[in-house]
Design a protein around this motif. Structure first.
Motif, PDB file in Angstrom:
ATOM      1  N   ILE A 129       1.132  -1.280  -0.406  1.00 53.05           N
ATOM      2  CA  ILE A 129       0.218  -0.426  -0.435  1.00 53.05           C
ATOM      3  C   ILE A 129       1.009   1.296   0.028  1.00 53.05           C
ATOM      4  N   ILE A 130       0.347   2.372  -0.671  1.00 55.11           N
ATOM      5  CA  ILE A 130       1.419   3.308  -0.992  1.00 55.11           C
ATOM      6  C   ILE A 130       0.930   4.469  -1.020  1.00 55.11           C
ATOM      7  N   PHE A 131       1.544   5.477  -0.175  1.00 61.45           N
ATOM      8  CA  PHE A 131       0.744   6.322   0.506  1.00 61.45           C
ATOM      9  C   PHE A 131       1.230   7.982  -0.399  1.00 61.45           C
ATOM     10  N   ALA A 132       0.310   8.337  -1.392  1.00 60.83           N
ATOM     11  CA  ALA A 132       1.564   8.637  -2.187  1.00 60.83           C
ATOM     12  C   ALA A 132       1.060  10.681  -2.536  1.00 60.83           C
ATOM     13  N   SER A 133       1.257  11.495  -2.964  1.00 61.36           N
ATOM     14  CA  SER A 133       0.378  12.758  -3.152  1.00 61.36           C
ATOM     15  C   SER A 133       1.055  12.497  -5.045  1.00 61.36           C
ATOM     16  N   ASP A 134       0.458  13.622  -5.701  1.00 62.84           N
ATOM     17  CA  ASP A 134       0.400  14.258  -7.249  1.00 62.84           C
ATOM     18  C   ASP A 134       1.343  16.158  -6.946  1.00 62.84           C
ATOM     19  N   HIS A 135       1.880  16.025  -8.382  1.00 65.87           N
ATOM     20  CA  HIS A 135       2.198  17.522  -9.033  1.00 65.87           C
ATOM     21  C   HIS A 135       1.735  17.673  -9.875  1.00 65.87           C
ATOM     22  N   MET A 136       0.010  17.636  -9.777  1.00 66.14           N
ATOM     23  CA  MET A 136      -0.751  18.350 -10.386  1.00 66.14           C
ATOM     24  C   MET A 136      -0.758  17.737 -11.718  1.00 66.14           C
ATOM     25  N   GLU A 137      -0.301  16.465 -11.920  1.00 66.57           N
ATOM     26  CA  GLU A 137      -0.855  15.355 -13.245  1.00 66.57           C
ATOM     27  C   GLU A 137      -1.940  14.711 -13.108  1.00 66.57           C
ATOM     28  N   THR A 138      -2.551  13.734 -11.630  1.00 67.84           N
ATOM     29  CA  THR A 138      -3.594  13.578 -12.297  1.00 67.84           C
ATOM     30  C   THR A 138      -5.279  14.111 -11.491  1.00 67.84           C
ATOM     31  N   GLN A 160      -6.604  -6.296  -6.764  1.00 67.25           N
ATOM     32  CA  GLN A 160      -8.179  -5.392  -6.581  1.00 67.25           C
ATOM     33  C   GLN A 160      -8.467  -5.554  -5.876  1.00 67.25           C
ATOM     34  N   PRO A 161      -8.677  -7.282  -5.343  1.00 71.19           N
ATOM     35  CA  PRO A 161      -9.506  -7.634  -4.077  1.00 71.19           C
ATOM     36  C   PRO A 161      -9.480  -6.156  -2.583  1.00 71.19           C
ATOM     37  N   LEU A 162      -8.142  -5.864  -2.414  1.00 71.26           N
ATOM     38  CA  LEU A 162      -7.827  -5.442  -1.475  1.00 71.26           C
ATOM     39  C   LEU A 162      -8.058  -3.790  -1.392  1.00 71.26           C
ATOM     40  N   ALA A 163      -7.918  -3.579  -2.791  1.00 72.84           N
ATOM     41  CA  ALA A 163      -8.288  -2.305  -3.163  1.00 72.84           C
ATOM     42  C   ALA A 163      -9.722  -1.895  -3.427  1.00 72.84           C
ATOM     43  N   TYR A 220     -12.446   7.459  -5.783  1.00 68.60           N
ATOM     44  CA  TYR A 220     -11.426   5.955  -6.720  1.00 68.60           C
ATOM     45  C   TYR A 220     -11.351   6.215  -8.546  1.00 68.60           C
ATOM     46  N   SER A 221     -10.734   5.622  -8.748  1.00 69.81           N
ATOM     47  CA  SER A 221     -10.344   5.528 -10.060  1.00 69.81           C
ATOM     48  C   SER A 221      -9.380   4.266 -10.688  1.00 69.81           C
ATOM     49  N   GLN A 222     -10.265   4.365 -11.223  1.00 64.33           N
ATOM     50  CA  GLN A 222      -9.546   3.184 -12.688  1.00 64.33           C
ATOM     51  C   GLN A 222      -8.852   3.615 -13.072  1.00 64.33           C
ATOM     52  N   ASP A 223      -8.407   4.471 -14.085  1.00 69.11           N
ATOM     53  CA  ASP A 223      -6.997   4.767 -14.827  1.00 69.11           C
ATOM     54  C   ASP A 223      -6.178   6.177 -14.521  1.00 69.11           C
ATOM     55  N   ALA A 224      -6.746   5.930 -13.349  1.00 67.07           N
ATOM     56  CA  ALA A 224      -5.511   7.338 -12.844  1.00 67.07           C
ATOM     57  C   ALA A 224      -4.138   7.856 -13.267  1.00 67.07           C
ATOM     58  N   LEU A 225      -3.413   8.382 -14.408  1.00 69.63           N
ATOM     59  CA  LEU A 225      -1.936   8.640 -14.367  1.00 69.63           C
ATOM     60  C   LEU A 225      -1.618   8.833 -13.332  1.00 69.63           C
ATOM     61  N   LEU A 226      -0.769   8.450 -12.314  1.00 66.07           N
ATOM     62  CA  LEU A 226       0.582   8.325 -11.391  1.00 66.07           C
ATOM     63  C   LEU A 226       1.444   9.068 -12.272  1.00 66.07           C
ATOM     64  N   PRO A 286       1.709  -6.854  -5.948  1.00 67.57           N
ATOM     65  CA  PRO A 286       0.480  -6.038  -6.317  1.00 67.57           C
ATOM     66  C   PRO A 286       1.092  -5.038  -5.132  1.00 67.57           C
ATOM     67  N   VAL A 287       0.336  -3.428  -5.781  1.00 69.13           N
ATOM     68  CA  VAL A 287       0.252  -2.623  -5.534  1.00 69.13           C
ATOM     69  C   VAL A 287      -1.447  -2.063  -4.936  1.00 69.13           C
ATOM     70  N   VAL A 288      -1.799  -1.061  -4.308  1.00 70.57           N
ATOM     71  CA  VAL A 288      -2.369  -0.640  -3.878  1.00 70.57           C
ATOM     72  C   VAL A 288      -2.342   0.837  -3.626  1.00 70.57           C
ATOM     73  N   PRO A 289      -2.580   2.190  -4.110  1.00 69.98           N
ATOM     74  CA  PRO A 289      -1.787   3.550  -4.595  1.00 69.98           C
ATOM     75  C   PRO A 289      -3.471   4.017  -4.336  1.00 69.98           C
ATOM     76  N   ILE A 290      -2.528   4.894  -3.194  1.00 72.30           N
ATOM     77  CA  ILE A 290      -4.237   5.379  -2.171  1.00 72.30           C
ATOM     78  C   ILE A 290      -3.199   7.187  -2.412  1.00 72.30           C
ATOM     79  N   PHE A 291      -3.902   8.002  -2.876  1.00 73.37           N
ATOM     80  CA  PHE A 291      -4.018   9.165  -3.206  1.00 73.37           C
ATOM     81  C   PHE A 291      -4.047   9.714  -2.057  1.00 73.37           C
TER      82      PHE A 291
END
Length: 389
Positions: free
Chosen positions: A51-60, A92-95, A111-117, A135-140
């Motif tokens: 599980i990755i907790f992260a932000s963005d820089h106005m790209e997502t 996906q089951p965890l997300a 939630y998003s299914q096609d976000a570009l990180l 496998p990963v679970v991205p959390i913004f």
């Protein structure tokens, strides 16, 4: 019953990829080496998901939608930066389970299914996960577009995730992606609050998480540490802890930290330090983008993602500004960015100042100017005559 088998935090600076001449390569290498040590932790603990907790820089997320918290629950975690792409599989089951259960716990999770990180996720894919089959679970977590969640609210999110994981079959590792003191796109870019970083590191090393979690977002903004909000989620998930610092680099403009958190109190821990002395000025380096400069922010955002538009900005800037309905003030500021030598300097972090001064978001403007500078270098290269041999 699932459990958290590892908890970590890491820098994600774009300079780790781009390695501009103003950086000290040894400092960048030290951070990457420490990140790879976190990868070894994954080998030791063998999580079922990361599980990755992260932000963005106005790209997502930017002008169309800005969630406070969001989970990416598609097939793959697609990320792109510096001409490279990543697409690790999503658990996906965890997300999906986190999405449903967090909403039931009154977290209004998008939630998003096609976000570009962007690079805040990509750096961890590149140097921590690497080619491991995890496998990963991205959390913004929103860290740059106020109103921001408090550190306490981010910690509550992490605690809720830990409780949900405890009722599931997966063992998980947690990673927070976020740099320490830096002010991208602002006038303080080359003056980080390293003293705060050292104060905060010592508190976390000795298990005094509350010293950090009790800070307001305005205080974190003052010291250039809103990107530590993802750290708060990891701290909330693991509860009582003490931090092991693997690397901290005072770069020209940024505190690069890589760390691992261990559960439980630290033996012979030092007592809490005196509270950090904030100036308590009305610092607002990162503000809610004013609607009055919407058109300028939209053009800067589009220029990052549309190469043809960037080319047109060099060839026919006036036409582009008219098409985006820029005001006279916005047009004047953008012309200043393009005036020589503003796109031909060795101080790229300050070249967005003309548009930032009138309300363009500092991070969005800085990232836009970075790609415009890259375009300018390509154009100059194309005009240089080939030397005779």
């Amino acid at each position: 019953m699932g459990k958290i088998v590892a908890a970590m935090a890491s820098v994600h600076a774009p300079q780790l990829f781009t390695r501009p001449p103003e950086e000290n390569p040894a400092q960048l290498d030290a951070g990457i080496a420490a990140m790879r040590k976190l990868g070894k932790v994954l080998d030791e603990t063998k999580p079922d998901a990361l599980i990755i907790f992260a932000s963005d820089h106005m790209e997502t997320f930017f002008l169309k939608s800005v969630p406070t918290f969001a989970v990416v629950a598609g097939e793959r975690a697609n990320a792109a930066f510096a001409g490279k792409t990543w697409a690790p599989p999503i658990h996906q089951p965890l997300a999906e389970g986190l999405l449903e259960q967090l909403v039931r716990r009154d977290f209004d999770l998008a939630y998003s299914q096609d976000a570009l990180l962007g690079h805040s996720f990509a750096a961890l894919f590149e140097w921590i996960r690497e080619d491991r089959n995890i496998p990963v679970v991205p959390i913004f977590i929103n860290t740059y577009l106020p109103p921001l969640p408090s550190a306490r609210r981010c910690a509550a999110l992490g605690k809720a995730i830990a409780e949900i994981v405890a009722g599931r079959p997966e063992n998980v590792a947690l990673i927070a992606s976020g740099g320490m003191s830096h002010y991208p796109g602002t006038s303080k870019y080359y003056n980080p609050a390293f003293d705060f970083d050292h104060w905060c590191i010592r508190e976390l090393e000795n298990g005094h998480s509350d010293s950090f979690l009790n800070l307001s977002v305005e205080q974190l903004d003052e010291v250039g540490n809103t990107e530590m909000l993802p750290w708060a989620s990891v701290l909330g998930a693991i509860g009582e802890q003490h931090m092991e610092l693997l690397s901290y680099q005072e770069t020209l403009h940024h505190g690069h930290a890589v760390a691992r958190f261990h559960p439980g109190a630290k033996q012979n821990a030092a007592p809490p330090q005196e509270p950090y002395q904030f100036h308590n000025h009305p610092y607002r380096f990162y503000v809610h983008p004013p609607v009055a400069v919407y058109h300028l922010n939209r053009l800067l955002y589009d220029s990052r993602h549309k190469p043809v538009l960037r080319q047109r900005m060099f060839d026919e800037l006036e036409n582009v500004m008219r098409e985006y309905d820029l005001s006279r003030k916005e047009s004047g500021a953008l012309r200043r960015v393009f005036e020589f030598p503003n796109l031909d300097t060795e101080r790229p972090a300050r070249d967005a100042e003309p548009v930032v001064e009138i309300g363009a978001h500092p991070v969005g403007a800085l990232m836009a100017v970075h790609v415009l500078q890259q375009q300018a270098r390509k154009r100059r290269g194309a005009l240089v005559p080939v030397a005779a041999h």
